[in-house]
Design a protein around this motif. Structure first.
Motif, mmCIF file in Angstrom:
data_model
loop_
_atom_site.group_PDB
_atom_site.id
_atom_site.type_symbol
_atom_site.label_atom_id
_atom_site.label_comp_id
_atom_site.label_asym_id
_atom_site.label_seq_id
_atom_site.Cartn_x
_atom_site.Cartn_y
_atom_site.Cartn_z
ATOM 1 N N ALA A 49 -7.533 20.128 -16.211
ATOM 2 C CA ALA A 49 -6.750 19.333 -17.031
ATOM 3 C C ALA A 49 -5.632 18.824 -16.337
ATOM 4 N N LYS A 50 -5.020 19.852 -15.171
ATOM 5 C CA LYS A 50 -4.148 19.325 -14.273
ATOM 6 C C LYS A 50 -4.599 18.256 -13.212
ATOM 7 N N LEU A 51 -5.650 18.634 -12.775
ATOM 8 C CA LEU A 51 -6.341 17.586 -11.675
ATOM 9 C C LEU A 51 -6.443 16.152 -12.692
ATOM 10 N N GLN A 52 -6.892 16.252 -13.631
ATOM 11 C CA GLN A 52 -7.125 15.118 -14.479
ATOM 12 C C GLN A 52 -5.851 14.340 -14.683
ATOM 13 N N LYS A 53 -4.754 15.025 -15.035
ATOM 14 C CA LYS A 53 -3.562 14.400 -15.251
ATOM 15 C C LYS A 53 -2.865 13.846 -13.927
ATOM 16 N N THR A 54 -3.200 14.561 -12.903
ATOM 17 C CA THR A 54 -2.783 14.043 -11.660
ATOM 18 C C THR A 54 -3.530 12.771 -11.232
ATOM 19 N N ILE A 55 -4.722 12.640 -11.486
ATOM 20 C CA ILE A 55 -5.466 11.547 -11.123
ATOM 21 C C ILE A 55 -5.069 10.286 -12.100
ATOM 22 N N ASP A 56 -4.915 10.615 -13.375
ATOM 23 C CA ASP A 56 -4.449 9.549 -14.230
ATOM 24 C C ASP A 56 -3.046 8.994 -13.717
ATOM 25 N N GLU A 57 -2.085 9.851 -13.320
ATOM 26 C CA GLU A 57 -0.761 9.791 -12.865
ATOM 27 C C GLU A 57 -0.540 8.804 -11.615
ATOM 28 N N LEU A 58 -1.757 9.150 -10.775
ATOM 29 C CA LEU A 58 -1.985 8.114 -9.597
ATOM 30 C C LEU A 58 -2.516 6.699 -9.951
ATOM 31 N N GLU A 59 -3.506 6.603 -10.931
ATOM 32 C CA GLU A 59 -4.013 5.484 -11.517
ATOM 33 C C GLU A 59 -2.747 4.598 -12.216
ATOM 34 N N LEU A 60 -1.850 5.186 -12.928
ATOM 35 C CA LEU A 60 -0.873 4.601 -13.291
ATOM 36 C C LEU A 60 0.112 4.004 -12.045
ATOM 37 N N LYS A 61 0.418 5.078 -11.101
ATOM 38 C CA LYS A 61 1.195 4.394 -9.920
ATOM 39 C C LYS A 61 0.550 3.251 -9.210
ATOM 40 N N ILE A 62 -0.718 3.239 -9.156
ATOM 41 C CA ILE A 62 -1.454 2.135 -8.605
ATOM 42 C C ILE A 62 -1.389 0.829 -9.457
ATOM 43 N N ASN A 94 1.230 0.009 -11.470
ATOM 44 C CA ASN A 94 2.511 -0.229 -11.275
ATOM 45 C C ASN A 94 2.529 -1.042 -10.041
ATOM 46 N N LEU A 95 1.841 -0.635 -8.860
ATOM 47 C CA LEU A 95 2.067 -1.139 -7.375
ATOM 48 C C LEU A 95 1.619 -2.716 -7.707
ATOM 49 N N LYS A 96 0.675 -2.678 -8.347
ATOM 50 C CA LYS A 96 -0.218 -4.019 -8.464
ATOM 51 C C LYS A 96 0.689 -5.218 -9.205
ATOM 52 N N SER A 97 1.353 -4.574 -10.180
ATOM 53 C CA SER A 97 2.264 -5.434 -11.099
ATOM 54 C C SER A 97 3.433 -5.717 -10.427
ATOM 55 N N LYS A 98 3.859 -4.864 -9.490
ATOM 56 C CA LYS A 98 5.015 -5.367 -8.691
ATOM 57 C C LYS A 98 4.730 -6.366 -7.790
ATOM 58 N N ILE A 99 3.690 -6.337 -7.220
ATOM 59 C CA ILE A 99 3.149 -7.663 -6.019
ATOM 60 C C ILE A 99 3.024 -8.706 -7.116
ATOM 61 N N GLU A 100 2.238 -8.702 -8.106
ATOM 62 C CA GLU A 100 2.188 -9.848 -9.071
ATOM 63 C C GLU A 100 3.553 -10.311 -9.232
ATOM 64 N N SER A 101 4.403 -9.604 -9.903
ATOM 65 C CA SER A 101 5.769 -9.960 -10.465
ATOM 66 C C SER A 101 6.681 -10.605 -9.172
ATOM 67 N N PHE A 114 12.846 -5.676 -1.797
ATOM 68 C CA PHE A 114 11.411 -5.406 -2.179
ATOM 69 C C PHE A 114 10.549 -4.593 -1.388
ATOM 70 N N LYS A 115 10.813 -5.059 -0.271
ATOM 71 C CA LYS A 115 9.577 -4.566 0.855
ATOM 72 C C LYS A 115 10.120 -3.073 1.026
ATOM 73 N N ARG A 116 11.548 -2.844 1.189
ATOM 74 C CA ARG A 116 11.813 -1.138 1.133
ATOM 75 C C ARG A 116 11.351 -0.532 0.108
ATOM 76 N N GLU A 117 11.486 -0.906 -0.976
ATOM 77 C CA GLU A 117 11.278 -0.245 -2.269
ATOM 78 C C GLU A 117 9.729 -0.205 -2.234
ATOM 79 N N PHE A 118 8.848 -0.952 -2.194
ATOM 80 C CA PHE A 118 7.377 -1.172 -1.918
ATOM 81 C C PHE A 118 6.957 0.055 -1.057
ATOM 82 N N ASN A 119 7.396 -0.222 0.115
ATOM 83 C CA ASN A 119 6.890 0.699 1.225
ATOM 84 C C ASN A 119 7.452 2.310 0.536
ATOM 85 N N HIS A 120 8.150 2.488 0.385
ATOM 86 C CA HIS A 120 8.634 3.761 -0.414
ATOM 87 C C HIS A 120 7.667 4.096 -1.386
ATOM 88 N N ASP A 121 7.251 3.259 -2.405
ATOM 89 C CA ASP A 121 6.392 3.719 -3.536
ATOM 90 C C ASP A 121 4.940 3.977 -2.946
#
Length: 155
Positions: A98-111, A113-120, A131-138
């Motif tokens: 369950a922990k691994l599944q939760k981690t994978i789900d969190e990674l998918e959510l981060k991805i 979010n990154l896609k939406s940041k690029i689009e916005s 923007f570049k500094r924050e996106f590189n950090h993420d």
């Protein structure tokens, strides 16, 4: 004949009056020329500033397109890694923690979010450097999360 003799001096007087009034002193001519030079220099400075701004915008747009393409490639690689992890876990027959599944789900959510940041950012170009500094950090955090996911801490 008297009338014609009277008209000639009047015309000469009027022409002389126009010449005297329209003539400018050398100082006035110099001042007028200096004003024109000053105005031309001001216009030149404005044009140079506008050209520099246009060049900066064009450079930022070119840099943005390159950065966007590279980021989208990294995101696609991360999505592919997640898909491989899911497929590997399903094919081995083991049930996911369950922990691994939760981690994978969190990674998918981060991805996502990154896609939406690029689009916005693509829609409203705000401060590029921030923007570049924050996106590189993420992106670095996401990469570290993938490294942590593949490390097996169980002994």
């Amino acid at each position: 004949m008297k009338k014609s003799l009277l008209i000639i001096p009047c015309l000469i007087t009027i022409i002389a009056g126009f010449l005297i009034v329209s003539c400018q002193s050398p100082n006035q001519k110099v001042e007028k020329a200096e004003d024109k030079v000053e105005a031309a220099n001001l216009e030149l400075k404005k044009a140079e500033m506008q050209a520099a701004e246009n060049a900066r915008i064009a450079a930022n747009n070119a840099e943005w397109q390159t950065y966007k393409n590279e980021s989208q490639l990294k995101i696609a690689e991360n999505e592919e890694t997640i898909a491989k992890l899911k497929a590997k876990m399903k094919s081995t027959g083991k049930k996911m923690d369950a922990k691994l599944q939760k981690t994978i789900d969190e990674l998918e959510l981060k991805i996502a979010n990154l896609k939406s940041k690029i689009e916005s950012y693509d829609k409203n170009h705000s401060d590029w450097e921030a923007f570049k500094r924050e996106f590189n950090h993420d992106m670095e955090e996401l990469g570290q999360a993938f490294k942590d996911l593949t490390v097996n801490n169980k002994k």
